[in-house]
Enzyme design. Structure first.
Site, PDB file in Angstrom:
ATOM      1  N   LYS A  81      37.818  37.309  34.640  1.00 51.46           N
ATOM      2  CA  LYS A  81      37.535  36.084  35.386  1.00 51.46           C
ATOM      3  C   LYS A  81      37.444  34.898  34.423  1.00 51.46           C
ATOM      4  O   LYS A  81      36.892  35.020  33.327  1.00 51.46           O
ATOM      5  CB  LYS A  81      36.214  36.254  36.138  1.00 51.46           C
ATOM      6  CG  LYS A  81      35.826  35.102  37.047  1.00 51.46           C
ATOM      7  CD  LYS A  81      34.498  35.438  37.740  1.00 51.46           C
ATOM      8  CE  LYS A  81      34.065  34.341  38.693  1.00 51.46           C
ATOM      9  NZ  LYS A  81      32.797  34.712  39.387  1.00 51.46           N
ATOM     10  N   SER A 156      33.185  33.896  44.028  1.00 47.27           N
ATOM     11  CA  SER A 156      34.003  33.120  43.123  1.00 47.27           C
ATOM     12  C   SER A 156      34.976  33.968  42.289  1.00 47.27           C
ATOM     13  O   SER A 156      35.795  33.411  41.555  1.00 47.27           O
ATOM     14  CB  SER A 156      33.100  32.310  42.188  1.00 47.27           C
ATOM     15  OG  SER A 156      32.239  33.159  41.445  1.00 47.27           O
ATOM     16  N   SER A 180      29.516  36.916  44.452  1.00 45.64           N
ATOM     17  CA  SER A 180      30.832  36.536  43.935  1.00 45.64           C
ATOM     18  C   SER A 180      31.715  37.694  43.490  1.00 45.64           C
ATOM     19  O   SER A 180      32.905  37.507  43.266  1.00 45.64           O
ATOM     20  CB  SER A 180      30.667  35.550  42.773  1.00 45.64           C
ATOM     21  OG  SER A 180      30.222  34.303  43.252  1.00 45.64           O
TER      22      SER A 180
END
Length: 460
Positions: A81, A156, A180
């Site tokens: 990420k 996210s 997330s």
């Protein structure tokens, strides 16, 4: 033709490379081909490190030929990420001032994956500073859900979940401060783990911004997204444990979890929390899972919340900690009042943790919905979410069933389970006592005989 190689689990790829059934170079080439084909429409990977990945794959094959093994992920590609720092590889957290930021040091979790022989393919898309349940980056644009490009993959860790589901990566490192990891796993039909608080170092995660003091003391974790429970367990075993950069990270006690059966465990379940209901389809999925376990001879009871655990009050406690630690000022309060509200919230949190642990001491696992709804169509963050004809606040609705466990610090695993009438994934969230991550993953592995394995999105 679909490329079956890119839909193998990470542990299967690792074994195939070790056994010389396939080379690391062939694996990397297959993933780069899949990325070239599908990433332009998904926008899941925003920084691709193809040249370096190819070079490392050749080195991995040469090392293996000489009898050298780099570790359990020798030659296996992974994605990271874009909130997690990678040495020598751009890390932006989708934040304009960091558009060209190239870290000089790996985040602890990244260093540990590299030490296990993993090869980083690239960085995956995230909303600005990981602060949204959709993935629409001001730097890189919007990420789409492989199951339906008109829908969000969640946030996210939306880029990572989209990449795993579409065969662009076998293993992703994500982060979770309110759902997330779990929300995107649910929306994209994959597996995800939010570990116990302080089990995995968050050193090198943005936010906080590079070079600034650590202010996020609670709620946030780093964990894996994958296409199998075994990959979650393997990744956790590599990234967990003490870190000199973060003394609060716990030593992992040796746990004796003897192999048992589904029937050995006690299951609680709920169809939702507080005043935000799940869709009828979501409720039906949880009820079906519970009844399936009963039919298999398991002990199962419905429990909507622990004693003295009021979901709406929990939400307020969470928000007061979140806002203070992320520096989100409340203009109607003085700084002293904000500090006092934060201290009060931490005290409330301790009571809630005790209540949750007391409740879970009677149960091996709590089966919960992940999100009240399946993946929804792309929209502005302020727009409401509709649940079976009722409208609810966007942020409150999407995180209603996940932020609870960031507040209490419990481990939670998402398993793909079924699909909505529109053909969108519906997952289940399973929760255990703090520190019971490996036991929880063992239960998850057994639950797969009821919930099922990863399914490819149509067209991939």
């Amino acid at each position: 033709m679909m490329n079956d190689l890119v839909f193998l689990a990470a542990h299967q790829l690792a074994k195939a490379i070790r056994d010389r059934q396939v080379s690391s170079a062939e694996v990397i080439a297959a993933y780069l081909s899949q990325i070239a084909q599908s990433n332009p429409t998904l926008n899941a990977i925003v920084t691709l490190d193809a040249e370096n990945a190819i070079a490392l794959s050749k080195a991995a094959d040469q090392a293996l030929a000489q009898g050298e093994n780099w570790g359990v992920l020798h030659g296996v590609p992974v994605t990271i990420k874009d909130t997690i720092e990678t040495k020598g590889l751009r890390t932006t957290s989708s934040y304009q001032p960091l558009a060209d930021y190239v870290p000089k040091q790996d985040a602890t979790v990244v260093a540990r994956l590299r030490a296990a022989g993993a090869i980083i393919l690239g960085k995956t898309n995230t909303p600005q500073l990981a602060d949204n349940f959709q993935t629409n980056s001001p730097l890189f644009g919007r990420t789409n859900n492989p199951w339906n490009h008109e829908c969000t993959p969640g946030g996210s860790t939306g880029g990572g979940a989209s990449a795993i589901a579409a065969g662009l990566s076998p293993l992703e490192l994500g982060s979770d401060i309110g759902g997330s990891i779990r929300v995107p796993s649910h929306f994209c039909g994959i597996f995800g783990l939010k570990p116990t608080e302080d089990r995995v170092s968050t050193f090198g995660h943005i936010p906080e911004l590079p070079g600034t003091p650590k202010t996020i003391r609670y709620l946030q974790t780093i964990g894996p997204l994958a296409r199998s429970v075994e990959d979650l367990r393997l990744c956790l075993s590599l990234i967990e444990g003490p870190d000199p950069y973060q003394p609060e990270v716990l030593s992992i006690p040796i746990q004796d979890n003897p192999l048992t059966t589904l029937q050995s465990y006690r299951y609680a379940w709920t169809e939702g929390f507080g005043d935000i209901p799940a869709t009828a389809e979501t409720k039906a999925a949880l009820e079906k899972l519970a009844s399936s376990l009963v039919d298999l001879g398991c002990y199962v009871e419905q429990h909507n919340q622990p004693p003295n655990f009021e979901s709406n009050a929990v939400r307020n406690t969470y928000i007061n900690i979140y806002d203070f630690e992320l520096g989100l000022s409340q203009p109607d309060l003085t700084q002293t009042e904000q500090q006092q509200r934060y201290i009060t919230a931490l005290t409330e949190r301790e009571t809630l943790i005790a209540n949750m642990e007391g409740f879970l001491s009677d149960w091996d696992v709590w089966l919960c919905p992940v999100v009240p709804v399946p993946a929804f169509t792309h929209r502005q963050p302020g727009e409401p979410i509709e649940v079976d004809g009722q409208e609810f606040s966007y942020l409150e609705a999407i995180g209603a069933y996940t932020a609870i466990f960031n507040l209490t610090g419990n481990p939670a695993v998402v398993l793909p389970f079924t699909q909505s009438q529109e053909g969108l994934p519906i997952g289940v969230q399973i929760v255990g006592r703090r520190g019971s991550d490996m036991k929880l993953l063992e239960i998850a592995e057994k639950l797969i005989q009821v919930t099922g394995f990863f399914q490819r999105p149509p067209g991939y």
